[in-house]
Structures are given as C-alpha cells and as structure tokens.
Design a protein around this motif. Sequence first.
Motif, PDB file in Angstrom:
ATOM      1  N   VAL A 138       0.845  -1.195   0.000  1.00  0.00           N
ATOM      2  CA  VAL A 138       0.000   0.000   0.000  1.00  0.00           C
ATOM      3  C   VAL A 138       0.879   1.243   0.000  1.00  0.00           C
ATOM      4  O   VAL A 138       2.046   1.198   0.403  1.00  0.00           O
ATOM      5  CB  VAL A 138      -0.952   0.032   1.213  1.00  0.00           C
ATOM      6  N   GLU A 139       0.300   2.357  -0.439  1.00  0.00           N
ATOM      7  CA  GLU A 139       1.017   3.630  -0.466  1.00  0.00           C
ATOM      8  C   GLU A 139       0.535   4.519   0.673  1.00  0.00           C
ATOM      9  O   GLU A 139      -0.663   4.724   0.845  1.00  0.00           O
ATOM     10  CB  GLU A 139       0.800   4.343  -1.806  1.00  0.00           C
ATOM     11  N   ILE A 140       1.483   5.024   1.437  1.00  0.00           N
ATOM     12  CA  ILE A 140       1.179   5.896   2.576  1.00  0.00           C
ATOM     13  C   ILE A 140       2.161   7.068   2.563  1.00  0.00           C
ATOM     14  O   ILE A 140       3.364   6.870   2.386  1.00  0.00           O
ATOM     15  CB  ILE A 140       1.306   5.126   3.903  1.00  0.00           C
ATOM     16  N   THR A 141       1.648   8.262   2.762  1.00  0.00           N
ATOM     17  CA  THR A 141       2.496   9.443   2.927  1.00  0.00           C
ATOM     18  C   THR A 141       2.800   9.620   4.407  1.00  0.00           C
ATOM     19  O   THR A 141       1.888   9.575   5.235  1.00  0.00           O
ATOM     20  CB  THR A 141       1.790  10.702   2.389  1.00  0.00           C
ATOM     21  N   ILE A 142       4.065   9.820   4.750  1.00  0.00           N
ATOM     22  CA  ILE A 142       4.464   9.936   6.150  1.00  0.00           C
ATOM     23  C   ILE A 142       4.831  11.374   6.470  1.00  0.00           C
ATOM     24  O   ILE A 142       5.603  12.011   5.746  1.00  0.00           O
ATOM     25  CB  ILE A 142       5.656   9.008   6.454  1.00  0.00           C
ATOM     26  N   LEU A 143       4.281  11.884   7.573  1.00  0.00           N
ATOM     27  CA  LEU A 143       4.664  13.183   8.108  1.00  0.00           C
ATOM     28  C   LEU A 143       5.394  12.951   9.425  1.00  0.00           C
ATOM     29  O   LEU A 143       4.808  12.467  10.386  1.00  0.00           O
ATOM     30  CB  LEU A 143       3.434  14.064   8.346  1.00  0.00           C
ATOM     31  N   ASP A 144       6.662  13.300   9.468  1.00  0.00           N
ATOM     32  CA  ASP A 144       7.477  13.035  10.658  1.00  0.00           C
ATOM     33  C   ASP A 144       7.577  14.272  11.545  1.00  0.00           C
ATOM     34  O   ASP A 144       8.667  14.723  11.903  1.00  0.00           O
ATOM     35  CB  ASP A 144       8.864  12.525  10.268  1.00  0.00           C
ATOM     36  N   LYS A 145       6.416  14.838  11.892  1.00  0.00           N
ATOM     37  CA  LYS A 145       6.413  15.993  12.786  1.00  0.00           C
ATOM     38  C   LYS A 145       5.160  15.944  13.649  1.00  0.00           C
ATOM     39  O   LYS A 145       4.196  15.241  13.344  1.00  0.00           O
ATOM     40  CB  LYS A 145       6.462  17.300  11.995  1.00  0.00           C
ATOM     41  N   ASP A 146       5.194  16.730  14.738  1.00  0.00           N
ATOM     42  CA  ASP A 146       4.073  16.784  15.671  1.00  0.00           C
ATOM     43  C   ASP A 146       3.002  17.711  15.107  1.00  0.00           C
ATOM     44  O   ASP A 146       3.170  18.924  15.060  1.00  0.00           O
ATOM     45  CB  ASP A 146       4.558  17.280  17.028  1.00  0.00           C
ATOM     46  N   LEU A 147       1.883  17.139  14.694  1.00  0.00           N
ATOM     47  CA  LEU A 147       0.809  17.926  14.111  1.00  0.00           C
ATOM     48  C   LEU A 147      -0.063  18.600  15.161  1.00  0.00           C
ATOM     49  O   LEU A 147      -0.822  19.512  14.837  1.00  0.00           O
ATOM     50  CB  LEU A 147      -0.082  17.039  13.233  1.00  0.00           C
ATOM     51  N   THR A 148       0.021  18.147  16.407  1.00  0.00           N
ATOM     52  CA  THR A 148      -0.929  18.614  17.421  1.00  0.00           C
ATOM     53  C   THR A 148      -0.738  20.073  17.794  1.00  0.00           C
ATOM     54  O   THR A 148      -1.618  20.670  18.406  1.00  0.00           O
ATOM     55  CB  THR A 148      -0.836  17.753  18.693  1.00  0.00           C
ATOM     56  N   THR A 149       0.400  20.669  17.447  1.00  0.00           N
ATOM     57  CA  THR A 149       0.653  22.062  17.795  1.00  0.00           C
ATOM     58  C   THR A 149       0.209  23.023  16.699  1.00  0.00           C
ATOM     59  O   THR A 149       0.273  24.238  16.886  1.00  0.00           O
ATOM     60  CB  THR A 149       2.143  22.294  18.069  1.00  0.00           C
ATOM     61  N   GLY A 150      -0.230  22.495  15.566  1.00  0.00           N
ATOM     62  CA  GLY A 150      -0.551  23.349  14.435  1.00  0.00           C
ATOM     63  C   GLY A 150      -2.002  23.266  14.005  1.00  0.00           C
ATOM     64  O   GLY A 150      -2.857  22.731  14.719  1.00  0.00           O
TER      65      GLY A 150
END
Length: 234
Positions: A138-150
């Motif tokens: 499967v194809e997945i885009t990864i975000l390696d940062k904390d999204l909860t602050t934005g």
Amino acid sequence: MVADDPADFDAPGRRLDPAEFIRTNLRLAPVRALPEIQLYTAHPGSGLRRLVGSGDDLDESEPQPPYWAYAWAGGAVLARHILDHPEIVTGRRVLDLGAGSGLVAIAAAKAGAAEVIAAEIDRNGVAAIRLNAAANAVEITILDKDLTTGPPPAADLVLAGDVFYCREVALRVMPFLDRCLASGIEVLVGDPRRNDLPLTRLRLIAEYEVPDFGDAKGIASRPSGVFWFKAEER
C-alpha cells in the motif's frame, strides 16, 4: 564481528539504521485479529533496546516500549472496524494520528482511502511504517512531525488509535482534535478504555475483542471500542 550479529549492530559507537535493524531483527507476521495485515513486530530475541538506545535524543530511562514495534488494542480495533466497514474511508483523505507501526493507515489504504497520511514523530516508527506499508503493498504518505501544535490537516477523517494512553498526551491531543472538528474533519477514536480516555466526548459505535500489547497469546482478548469524537457541549 560475532557470529550472531551479522549486521554488526553491536559495534561500539555505531548509530543504527532503523530500517536495516527492523528488517534484520523484527519478525514480519500477521497481526492477531487482523490476518489481512502483517507487520514487523518485536519478539523476545529482537534485541530492540539496541535500536531505541542508539540515538542521542532518546531517554535511556524511558519505561514505555516503542509503540511502533507492537500492535496495540486501540489501533487494532480501529483497523478491524475499517476493514469490516470500508465505506468509512473509501474515497476519502485520511490521517492516522500517532501512527506507530502504521497499522491503522495500512487498513485505511487497503479499504480504499483516496489518500492516507501517517503522522509519526519517532524516527524508528517512520522507518517501520515505510517497511510495513511496503510489506502490505500500500502507499502511505508519512509526516514526521508533531501535528498537534498546528492547524488541522488537509483531511476528511482523522483516525486516532491509542492517543489517550497518558494524561499529558491526552491534554495535548484534545485541542488538536477540537480544531479538526471545527474545520469539518471527522474524528474516529480507537481505545480499550484506558484511564485518560475522555468518555464524555465520545460516542461508542462498535466493539471488538482484540489483543493489546502485553497480552499473552493464551489470554482471551478483551473488548475495545471504536468511538466518534464529539464536539464539547456548551
């Protein structure tokens, strides 16, 4: 180089490559209660401490095991529900928050999501998600940062499995999920009813018996819940 360390993982001063270590030392196997998905999972012979203790920014005294190396009940129950009800994600942009192993993201991709994003801040977890996604084709885009602050992500649905495992994390996640709701993004939570789960903000929609990390193979699975996260009542 010793005979039982062919990749020379124990060489003094070596900074381990997470993907190399995971491929070599973890076991690729189907997930209990989710035979459609296989993950690289830690086992007693993995020597996982060599990896989690190899980075300069890691706390050697951290008592919790790495979340990406095991299937946890909150993620397992969400993944099971998504595979059983693919219409929840089909054709939608989906974010797996605190993705860990990528189990929920993989389930969403298999169920026909138009786009799947996995948010994970642990570099070892990022490597595991890439390997697990490839193993499941499967194809997945990864975000390696904390999204909860934005601000909320560009998504139609947020999937949050096991994000209420302690009070500190729960207090950080709740405002982010509220911002998602305010932006019209639906939020689905998976959890085995841990102590810091905000039950007053949740509506139970399904229960499944799935194992949690630490459960022995011979131990019966316990019910875990799938919940819609609701706006706070005024």
